[in-house]
Design an enzyme around this catalytic site. Structure first.
Site, PDB file in Angstrom:
ATOM      1  N   CYS A 190       0.869  -1.180   0.000  1.00  0.00           N
ATOM      2  CA  CYS A 190       0.000   0.000   0.000  1.00  0.00           C
ATOM      3  C   CYS A 190       0.907   1.232   0.000  1.00  0.00           C
ATOM      4  O   CYS A 190       2.100   1.119  -0.264  1.00  0.00           O
ATOM      5  CB  CYS A 190      -0.964  -0.016   1.186  1.00  0.00           C
ATOM      6  N   THR A 191       0.370   2.392   0.301  1.00  0.00           N
ATOM      7  CA  THR A 191       1.149   3.633   0.186  1.00  0.00           C
ATOM      8  C   THR A 191       2.328   3.689   1.152  1.00  0.00           C
ATOM      9  O   THR A 191       3.459   3.883   0.738  1.00  0.00           O
ATOM     10  CB  THR A 191       0.233   4.855   0.446  1.00  0.00           C
TER      11      THR A 191
END
Ligand SMILES: [Zn+2]
Ligand SMILES: [Zn+2]
Length: 343
Positions: A199-200
């Site tokens: 994810c980020t």
């Protein structure tokens, strides 16, 4: 004692320009048991306000999630303060590659029920039983394994502008939705496939990996520090970069370029473009991709209707907005019938 902001965003912007000093944009998170989040919140606000730290920070009983900008010359002081908090000692700081003086204009420290709105009932599983953390080098190796399923744990508007090659990118609006979709897709492979997720900044995978282990997946891996940390390690260690495009980020830049590839299209004309914007109509604020040509032609609006509205007198616009709940709830983030080229 000051516990809240007094300056407007505009005033801050002017001050920052005048000061002209170098700032570091960074983020970190930690799951930890916090007995009194309000007290902790005030402790952070007082210290960070004094250190001229700006950003958006969420504090909850389950931990802290922070996105900040720190004056470069006060970084040491900032770090010492963090190290003085036992569960934040040596916490990994994700430092953004592109530095931007104005990534945040205010210091907002908020107490929330959760540090990430994940829609999960934590009582049902052990969030500390996480997947195996891998760094960029190990991750690169792992995703070449034919037995791996690589999953992007972000939402559609994030993966649209950039993702890892060969990743599954669920077309979802929320984290909760992607959990179910992926589980359904892989239900026959809980034991034989390796589930690798990213994810980020890594925080969503902390929960997701524990969730999938709870659901019976045997081989769960997560990219430590997410795309932000991956990009940094790839650069520092001269590794092959397997991410293409831009990393969507939640400050006003909306995206951090990782490679020159533009993998998405303007939602209005279909030309290659990966710049997100918010519709200029305050009552709309739709998040969408708009090229410079359409930006000029459409006056930064998502639709003809919104152009009409922004030309009304401000009083009239305010009157129209009355009684309409938060615009985010009117539109699903990044989706609207009016966008011809949004898939
Ligand atoms: Zn366009
Ligand atoms: Zn609009």
């Amino acid at each position: 004692m000051q516990l809240y902001n007094k300056l407007s965003a505009k005033e801050r912007e002017t001050l920052l320009e005048q000061a002209g000093e170098e700032r570091l944009t960074l983020s970190f998170y930690q799951y930890a048991k916090i007995g009194n989040p309000h007290l902790f919140r005030n402790h952070l606000f007082i210290a960070w306000h004094e250190q001229d730290v700006l950003g958006r920070i969420y504090v909850a009983h389950e931990g802290i999630n922070a996105q900040l900008s720190v004056p470069a010359k006060r970084f040491k002081e900032f770090k010492e303060f963090l190290d003085g908090i036992y569960f934040l000692k040596n916490v990994r700081l994700n430092i953004a590659i592109e530095q931007d003086l104005k990534s945040f204009l205010k210091l907002k420290v908020k107490v929330r029920d959760k540090i990430v709105a994940d829609g999960l009932n934590d009582e049902t599983f052990d969030v500390t039983n996480k997947g195996i953390h891998v760094d960029a080098s190990k991750f690169n190796e792992l995703i070449e394994d034919p037995n791996v399923v690589l999953v992007d744990m972000r939402n559609h508007y994030e993966s649209e502008i950039g993702h890892f090659k060969n990743a599954v990118t669920p077309d979802v609006d929320t984290f909760r939705d992607s959990l179910d979709i992926i589980e359904e897709d892989l239900k026959d492979h809980k034991e034989d496939k390796k589930l690798v997720m990213y994810c980020t900044g890594g925080i969503r995978c902390e929960k997701a990996s524990a969730y999938y282990k709870h659901k019976g997946f045997k081989n769960v891996f997560q990219l430590e520090g997410g795309i932000i940390e991956y990009a940094r390690q790839v650069e520092n260690q001269g590794l092959e970069n397997k991410f293409i495009g831009k990393n969507f980020v939640f400050d006003h830049r909306r995206g951090e370029r990782i490679t020159e590839d533009v993998i998405s299209h303007c939602h209005q004309c279909g030309e290659p473009c990966d710049t997100h914007t918010n519709c200029a109509n305050e009552a709309c604020h739709l998040l969408f991709i708009q090229c410079p040509k359409c930006e000029a032609a459409m006056e930064n609006c998502c639709s003809e209707e919104c152009i009409e509205i922004i030309h009304l007198p401000e009083e009239e616009q305010k009157r129209l907005r009355q009684g309409i709940p938060n615009s985010n709830k009117i539109f699903k983030k990044g989706r609207s019938e009016k966008l011809k080229f949004k898939k």
